[in-house]
Design an enzyme around this catalytic site. Structure first.
Site, PDB file in Angstrom:
ATOM      1  N   ASP A 198      38.071  43.627  36.449  1.00 14.59           N
ATOM      2  CA  ASP A 198      39.278  44.434  36.638  1.00 14.59           C
ATOM      3  C   ASP A 198      38.963  45.927  36.654  1.00 14.59           C
ATOM      4  O   ASP A 198      39.850  46.752  36.844  1.00 14.59           O
ATOM      5  CB  ASP A 198      40.340  44.118  35.584  1.00 14.59           C
TER       6      ASP A 198
ATOM      7  N   ASP B  49      34.699  46.739  32.633  1.00 13.45           N
ATOM      8  CA  ASP B  49      33.599  45.970  33.203  1.00 13.45           C
ATOM      9  C   ASP B  49      32.596  46.833  33.956  1.00 13.45           C
ATOM     10  O   ASP B  49      31.767  46.313  34.700  1.00 13.45           O
ATOM     11  CB  ASP B  49      34.147  44.896  34.165  1.00 13.45           C
TER      12      ASP B  49
ATOM     13  N   ASP C 109      35.076  37.996  35.636  1.00 14.65           N
ATOM     14  CA  ASP C 109      35.637  38.250  34.312  1.00 14.65           C
ATOM     15  C   ASP C 109      36.949  37.459  34.263  1.00 14.65           C
ATOM     16  O   ASP C 109      37.545  37.190  35.308  1.00 14.65           O
ATOM     17  CB  ASP C 109      35.895  39.748  34.140  1.00 14.65           C
TER      18      ASP C 109
END
Length: 622
Positions: free
Chosen positions: A515, A519, A322
């Site tokens: 993080d 997610d 990400d």
């Protein structure tokens, strides 16, 4: 050494001295038998006791039973020194294994030291120590210098420096001031602080981490499950094999060759066969290798939820990131100031003052970069123009701060900026003063992390983000990431990861690094989910398979290195132990290997395998 280990060491020393004395003394017959029984019982009484309990509980086939049968049999055959020596060296191996396990546990124990013993609550001007479990959400607790923060919360009063090494593996302290969030397990190094708790102790970071580590051993790898099943069938098989070796050859010799059966020779070979066959090296060293790997990782601030995840991580060939909060800091910062008619300092000052009434992240970043206390009395007539920016009077001058649309609206000729990021143009009294570049800064070690992954054999690095294509492409190019997919919604990220999973082979594993806050679906869908920057993130600890307790992306390659080293050690021990066992079992069956060689095949191999296993504790700097 603990008390139990010291007692075993004393028994080993006493039995060794007695064995030497018995071997030297010129005794015969029952006297010789009685003298050798003294060191045998000194060193082996507990093994005999465990073997007897196993028989009573119908759990016969274990290493205690093998040792008991082999040594008692040797003594009944008159091989007193060998019978005592087998038991002695077996106990030495067990002591060595116990010490090695204790050593590998110390890294876990250091992590366990983050558990707070108490919380300070101020009552009538005095501090009272209470159990952290009794502290309710919203309570003000006092943390003095040198004490652990017992519960997650926000600093209400005071400034300090926090030691987070127990959680992150990093020795660099972190400054904390009024309004900052602090998490349990950190050590308050300098000033006294008052913290308003935001969670109950059972939901705090320290509790979740401790629970994660304590339960890591329950999630076994395929290698461990294989060894467990192997031992379950292997031990009975060798027991029956030894029995056949003791009975069948003499019977064949007697019935078909009409010769003396030579029972003592074949019983001795069968007993030697039993000593060689003891599966200690495998049963002990394989779980110890994984335990040491998890312990070594925890020392580096990498929490692995189980040895199965360590095994999967070692097979990782694709790493998907990400962007925001993972490869970038997730916080807007001023990256550059370009001035025109006034100085850079003045451009930033006017912009910060004009934006002082806004809570927008862009406005906050300008105020942080300004770094001074904003005097709002200098600012009047603030007007926010939606989608454009703000206008205001600062020290009586008309100031406009915003995007290109605002400049066009006010008829100000501006200088376009081609850098990637958010551009804040500033005009003073209708004249263009300059512009400020604001962007989500790349993390300090992010580029090094990508290079380290490439060196470690990762085939492809991929980045997923909801940001615009222009920004995503720029970040990917700066970091050296192979592929980038931009303008994705959370659901799109899951779909993209599923596409990538379908495209790879079964043996190649895909890791997703996020993080841990938004997610969770992707972390769960990937072969291995890694949450980074997860200090205090409940979502990360719960959704990820591996948690990096700080926001350093270099830890990803270190975690992969640890996993591969651990798995390499596991397979070394499996091949070495099985190979030596098979060789010596054959030699024992045909009469070449005696009881002394059997001791090496059992205890020697176990010691070498354990020594090899504890190498997983030590992680070299990459």
């Amino acid at each position: 050494m603990n008390k139990k280990q010291k007692k075993v060491l004393i028994r080993v020393i006493v039995a060794s001295v007695l064995l030497i004395l018995c071997a030297v003394l010129p005794t015969t017959g029952y006297v010789r038998f009685a003298t050798f029984m003294v060191p045998y019982l000194v060193i082996g009484y507990d093994i005999l006791k465990k073997a007897w309990k196993g028989i009573l509980n119908k759990q016969v086939f274990d290493e205690n039973f093998l040792m008991a049968v082999a040594t008692v049999g040797a003594i009944l055959l008159g091989e007193y020194p060998e019978g005592v020596a087998v038991m002695l060296f077996y106990q030495i191996g067990e002591l060595f294994q116990s010490y090695a396990v204790g050593k590998s546990r110390r890294n876990i124990s250091e992590l366990m030291d983050i558990r707070p013993d108490y919380a300070n609550i101020e009552v009538d001007g005095k501090l009272e120590q209470v159990d952290p479990d009794e502290v309710e959400v919203g309570t003000i607790i006092v943390v003095q210098p040198g004490e652990k923060i017992p519960i997650d919360g926000v600093i209400e009063e005071g400034n300090t420096t926090l030691n987070t090494s127990a959680l992150t593996g990093e020795s660099v302290p972190r400054d904390a001031r009024e309004g900052d969030e602090v998490i349990s397990g950190c050590i308050n190094m300098s000033g006294l602080i008052k913290v308003k708790t935001t969670k109950e102790f059972g939901e705090s970071t320290v509790s979740k981490i401790l629970d994660l580590v304590e339960n890591s051993s329950s999630k076994k790898s395929r290698s461990e499950n294989f060894i467990s099943k192997f031992a379950k069938y292997y031990t009975p098989a060798v027991c029956y094999g030894a029995l056949a070796l003791a009975i069948l050859p003499p019977l064949v010799r007697m019935l078909f060759l009409s010769a003396a059966p030579e029972w003592s020779i074949w019983i001795y070979r069968a007993l030697t066969f039993l000593v060689i066959s003891c599966p200690c090296a495998l049963v002990i060293s394989i779980p110890l290798s994984f335990f040491a790997g998890i312990g070594g990782a925890s020392h580096e601030g990498v929490l692995v939820k189980g040895s199965n995840y360590l095994e999967t991580l070692s097979q990782t060939k694709y790493v998907v990131f990400d962007k925001t909060g993972t490869m970038t800091q997730g916080v807007f910062e001023v990256a550059g100031i370009h001035h025109n008619t006034i100085s850079q300092e003045d451009v930033l000052e006017y912009a910060a003052l004009a934006e002082c009434a806004s809570s927008h992240p862009i406005s906050k970043s300008l105020q942080r970069a300004y770094g001074k206390l904003i005097d709002r009395s200098r600012v009047t007539d603030i007007e926010e123009i939606s989608g454009n920016g703000v206008t205001a009077k600062v020290d009586g001058k008309n100031v406009a701060a915003g995007n290109a649309k605002l400049m066009e609206r006010l008829g100000v000729d501006y200088i376009d900026c081609h850098s990637v990021g958010t551009i804040v143009h500033v005009a003073v009294d209708g004249k263009y003063a300059g512009h400020i570049l604001i962007c989500d800064m790349i993390k300090p070690h992010a580029k090094e992390a990508i290079q380290a992954l490439r060196k470690s054999g990762i085939k492809k690095t991929i980045m997923l983000t909801g940001d615009s294509k222009r920004i995503a492409d720029q970040v990917a190019a700066d970091l050296g990431i192979d592929e980038v997919y931009s303008e994705l919604l959370p659901g799109d990220k899951v779909s993209k990861v599923e596409e990538l999973l379908d495209a790879k082979t079964e043996k190649e594993k895909l890791a997703f690094v996020g993080d841990g806050i938004n997610d969770a679906p992707v972390l769960s869908r990937a072969d291995i989910g890694i949450a980074m920057g997860a200090l205090g993130s409940d979502a990360a600890i719960e959704a990820a398979d591996i948690v990096l307790m700080d926001d350093d992306p270099l830890k990803i390659s270190k975690a992969i290195h640890i996993s591969r080293k651990c798995i390499h050690i596991v397979y070394e021990n499996i091949y070495f132990a099985i190979g030596i066992k098979v060789l010596f079992l054959l030699l024992g069956a045909i009469g070449i290997a005696n009881m002394w060689m059997a001791i090496f095949a059992d205890v020697g191999v176990m010691i070498l395998a354990v020594l090899n296993a504890i190498r997983a504790l030590f992680v070299k700097n990459l």
